[in-house]
Motif scaffolding. Structure first.
Motif, mmCIF file in Angstrom:
data_model
loop_
_atom_site.group_PDB
_atom_site.id
_atom_site.type_symbol
_atom_site.label_atom_id
_atom_site.label_comp_id
_atom_site.label_asym_id
_atom_site.label_seq_id
_atom_site.Cartn_x
_atom_site.Cartn_y
_atom_site.Cartn_z
ATOM 1 N N THR A 97 0.838 -1.418 0.090
ATOM 2 C CA THR A 97 0.334 0.466 0.383
ATOM 3 C C THR A 97 0.871 1.254 0.382
ATOM 4 O OG1 THR A 97 -0.056 0.361 2.182
ATOM 5 C CG2 THR A 97 -1.828 -1.514 1.365
ATOM 6 N N ALA A 98 0.128 2.294 -0.194
ATOM 7 C CA ALA A 98 0.687 3.615 -0.143
ATOM 8 C C ALA A 98 1.307 4.302 1.614
ATOM 9 C CB ALA A 98 -0.166 5.135 -1.357
ATOM 10 N N GLU A 99 0.857 3.652 2.154
ATOM 11 C CA GLU A 99 0.774 3.808 3.426
ATOM 12 C C GLU A 99 1.902 2.293 4.171
ATOM 13 O OE1 GLU A 99 -0.848 3.410 8.055
ATOM 14 O OE2 GLU A 99 -1.990 2.851 5.867
ATOM 15 N N GLN A 100 2.334 1.907 3.529
ATOM 16 C CA GLN A 100 3.565 1.187 3.833
ATOM 17 C C GLN A 100 4.602 1.718 3.023
ATOM 18 O OE1 GLN A 100 2.229 -2.726 2.845
ATOM 19 N NE2 GLN A 100 1.256 -2.745 4.737
ATOM 20 N N ALA A 101 4.380 1.947 2.466
ATOM 21 C CA ALA A 101 5.238 2.778 1.458
ATOM 22 C C ALA A 101 6.503 4.123 1.619
ATOM 23 C CB ALA A 101 4.535 3.210 -0.411
ATOM 24 N N ARG A 102 5.493 4.718 2.114
ATOM 25 C CA ARG A 102 6.100 5.787 3.112
ATOM 26 C C ARG A 102 6.190 5.701 4.501
ATOM 27 N NH1 ARG A 102 0.577 8.220 0.881
ATOM 28 N NH2 ARG A 102 -1.115 6.944 2.370
ATOM 29 N N ILE A 143 13.560 1.804 -2.297
ATOM 30 C CA ILE A 143 12.849 0.252 -3.882
ATOM 31 C C ILE A 143 12.228 -0.573 -2.937
ATOM 32 C CG2 ILE A 143 13.446 -0.939 -5.979
ATOM 33 C CD1 ILE A 143 16.323 0.600 -5.392
ATOM 34 N N PRO A 144 10.769 -0.074 -2.923
ATOM 35 C CA PRO A 144 9.719 -0.677 -2.244
ATOM 36 C C PRO A 144 9.409 -2.131 -3.618
ATOM 37 C CG PRO A 144 8.885 0.941 -2.599
ATOM 38 C CD PRO A 144 9.828 1.303 -3.072
ATOM 39 N N MET A 145 9.168 -3.288 -2.339
ATOM 40 C CA MET A 145 9.101 -4.606 -3.518
ATOM 41 C C MET A 145 7.767 -4.995 -3.923
ATOM 42 S SD MET A 145 11.308 -7.743 -2.559
ATOM 43 C CE MET A 145 11.749 -8.114 -3.935
ATOM 44 N N GLU A 150 -2.139 -7.544 -3.955
ATOM 45 C CA GLU A 150 -2.511 -5.985 -3.615
ATOM 46 C C GLU A 150 -1.802 -4.909 -3.682
ATOM 47 O OE1 GLU A 150 -3.244 -4.113 0.921
ATOM 48 O OE2 GLU A 150 -2.364 -5.932 0.756
ATOM 49 N N ALA A 151 0.026 -5.161 -4.010
ATOM 50 C CA ALA A 151 0.509 -4.264 -4.250
ATOM 51 C C ALA A 151 -0.236 -4.019 -6.497
ATOM 52 C CB ALA A 151 2.043 -4.361 -4.057
ATOM 53 N N VAL A 152 -0.094 -4.991 -6.414
ATOM 54 C CA VAL A 152 -0.292 -4.142 -8.113
ATOM 55 C C VAL A 152 -2.082 -3.468 -8.210
ATOM 56 C CG1 VAL A 152 -1.489 -5.210 -10.166
ATOM 57 C CG2 VAL A 152 0.932 -6.205 -8.829
ATOM 58 N N SER A 153 -2.228 -3.787 -7.716
ATOM 59 C CA SER A 153 -3.718 -2.182 -7.284
ATOM 60 C C SER A 153 -3.727 -1.788 -6.964
ATOM 61 C CB SER A 153 -5.211 -3.252 -6.311
ATOM 62 O OG SER A 153 -5.288 -4.458 -7.095
ATOM 63 N N LEU A 155 -0.255 0.104 -7.012
ATOM 64 C CA LEU A 155 0.544 0.205 -8.631
ATOM 65 C C LEU A 155 1.343 1.636 -8.355
ATOM 66 C CD1 LEU A 155 3.415 -0.251 -9.844
ATOM 67 C CD2 LEU A 155 2.238 -0.799 -11.851
ATOM 68 N N GLU A 156 -0.193 2.474 -9.087
ATOM 69 C CA GLU A 156 0.420 4.252 -8.639
ATOM 70 C C GLU A 156 0.110 4.692 -7.877
ATOM 71 O OE1 GLU A 156 -1.694 1.924 -9.834
ATOM 72 O OE2 GLU A 156 -2.556 2.141 -12.334
ATOM 73 N N ALA A 157 -0.548 4.793 -7.146
ATOM 74 C CA ALA A 157 -0.714 5.543 -5.459
ATOM 75 C C ALA A 157 0.871 4.780 -4.778
ATOM 76 C CB ALA A 157 -1.995 4.667 -4.515
ATOM 77 N N ILE A 158 1.481 3.622 -4.655
ATOM 78 C CA ILE A 158 3.033 3.448 -4.045
ATOM 79 C C ILE A 158 3.694 4.202 -5.024
ATOM 80 C CG2 ILE A 158 4.592 1.306 -4.083
ATOM 81 C CD1 ILE A 158 2.494 -0.037 -3.704
ATOM 82 N N LEU A 159 3.549 4.219 -6.326
ATOM 83 C CA LEU A 159 4.255 5.044 -7.535
ATOM 84 C C LEU A 159 4.389 6.557 -6.966
ATOM 85 C CD1 LEU A 159 3.980 3.432 -10.673
ATOM 86 C CD2 LEU A 159 6.169 3.105 -8.952
ATOM 87 N N ASP A 160 3.606 7.182 -6.515
ATOM 88 C CA ASP A 160 3.297 8.535 -6.053
ATOM 89 C C ASP A 160 4.009 9.113 -4.649
ATOM 90 O OD1 ASP A 160 2.261 9.273 -9.108
ATOM 91 O OD2 ASP A 160 -0.045 8.578 -7.881
ATOM 92 N N VAL A 161 4.575 8.159 -4.411
ATOM 93 C CA VAL A 161 4.723 8.725 -2.617
ATOM 94 C C VAL A 161 6.405 8.758 -3.408
ATOM 95 C CG1 VAL A 161 6.054 7.315 -0.187
ATOM 96 C CG2 VAL A 161 3.486 6.903 -1.343
ATOM 97 N N GLU A 162 5.788 10.315 -2.844
ATOM 98 C CA GLU A 162 7.097 11.220 -2.165
ATOM 99 C C GLU A 162 8.545 10.271 -2.179
ATOM 100 O OE1 GLU A 162 9.512 15.401 -2.120
ATOM 101 O OE2 GLU A 162 7.233 15.579 -1.188
ATOM 102 N N GLY A 163 9.846 9.934 -2.884
ATOM 103 C CA GLY A 163 11.128 9.496 -2.258
ATOM 104 C C GLY A 163 10.593 8.027 -2.859
ATOM 105 N N VAL A 164 9.974 7.582 -3.261
ATOM 106 C CA VAL A 164 10.478 6.278 -3.937
ATOM 107 C C VAL A 164 11.233 6.440 -5.603
ATOM 108 C CG1 VAL A 164 8.909 4.538 -5.134
ATOM 109 C CG2 VAL A 164 8.933 5.405 -3.041
ATOM 110 N N ASP A 165 12.121 5.736 -5.395
ATOM 111 C CA ASP A 165 13.607 6.003 -6.453
ATOM 112 C C ASP A 165 12.718 4.587 -7.925
ATOM 113 O OD1 ASP A 165 15.009 7.999 -6.127
ATOM 114 O OD2 ASP A 165 15.147 6.755 -3.952
ATOM 115 N N ALA A 166 11.981 4.094 -7.333
ATOM 116 C CA ALA A 166 12.279 2.719 -8.032
ATOM 117 C C ALA A 166 11.059 1.182 -7.442
ATOM 118 C CB ALA A 166 13.955 1.585 -8.792
#
Length: 252
Positions: A97-102, A143-145, A150-153, A155-166
């Protein structure tokens, strides 16, 4: 030092990543001399611990290879410790999720951008402000895995987290989560469609997509798909495969 993978990606290239499952400085040193752009110490499924990771870093640091780590989990303490030890890239498993990515990004960034504690015992000088603190947020990769449905669903929100590089795809777990056999080099249309989506969405944002491959042939194919970071096997896989091939050749 400047982040080698960032330089490769900025020039439009793809990086080839080695994988260290064996907790031994000599095997790390051998692998580091083989031409990889980066080498990742696997703290999740490898037989590595924190001290063996440091030993591997010490073995490879004299070679032009960028040290990275796959974390055991998304936990702030270990994120800070691997960065303090000198990791230039941190791959975090099971970010769904985006929350976990943040949370992952915050733990990997110094204030005010994040919450990482100051104490780069190998990366800089412990307790002293050096050039490391000034550049760490820019020169280290987060780099989040992506390895579940769920992660695929998300994906866009995870990628939009500032600080994610890949992002980095774990094909075995991704397939497993979708009811498929857990293998690396996937051929299912369902998975290939996900790969296409990940490559497209990362490219749209100027980020990189990575994937773990079982063979060099699939890694080359993945680069053709648009992946910017490809891992081929691991040190333990190479030992096993080379041994089996030699024995089969002699006995055959």
């Amino acid at each position: 030092m400047p982040n080698k993978l960032k330089q490769i990606w900025a020039s439009g290239g793809a990086a080839i990543n080695g994988w260290l499952a064996i907790p031994n400085g000599f095997s790390a040193e051998v692998l580091a001399q083989c031409g990889w752009d980066s080498v990742t110490v696997d703290l999740q499924h490898g037989v590595q611990d924190y001290l063996s990771m440091v030993t591997c870093f010490q073995a490879i640091q004299v070679h032009p290879v960028m040290p990275m780590v796959r974390l055991p989990w998304n936990e702030p303490g270990i994120i800070g410790k691997v960065l303090d030890a000198g990791a230039y890239g941190v791959i975090c498993p099971m970010v769904n999720t985006a929350e976990q990515a943040r949370a992952f990004v915050a733990a990997a960034l110094y204030p005010p951008a994040g919450t990482r504690s100051n104490g780069p015992i190998r990366a800089g000088i412990y307790g002293v402000t050096t050039g490391y603190q000034k550049t760490a947020n820019v020169e280290t990769l987060r780099i989040p895995m992506i390895e579940t449905g769920e992660a695929v669903s998300n994906l866009e929100a995870i990628l939009d987290v500032e600080g994610v590089d890949a992002v980095y795809i774990g094909p075995s777990d991704l397939g497993f989560s979708l009811g498929l056999v857990p293998v690396l080099d996937r051929e299912e249309k369902q998975i290939l469609d996900i790969y296409e989506k990940v490559v497209r969405e990362t490219a749209k944002r100027g980020l990189a997509a990575g994937v773990h491959c079982g063979t060099a042939a699939y890694a080359k194919r993945a680069i053709g798909m648009g992946f910017k970071l490809v891992t081929i096997g691991s040190d333990s896989v190479f030992i096993g495969a080379g041994s089996r091939q030699a024995i089969a050749e002699v006995r055959g």
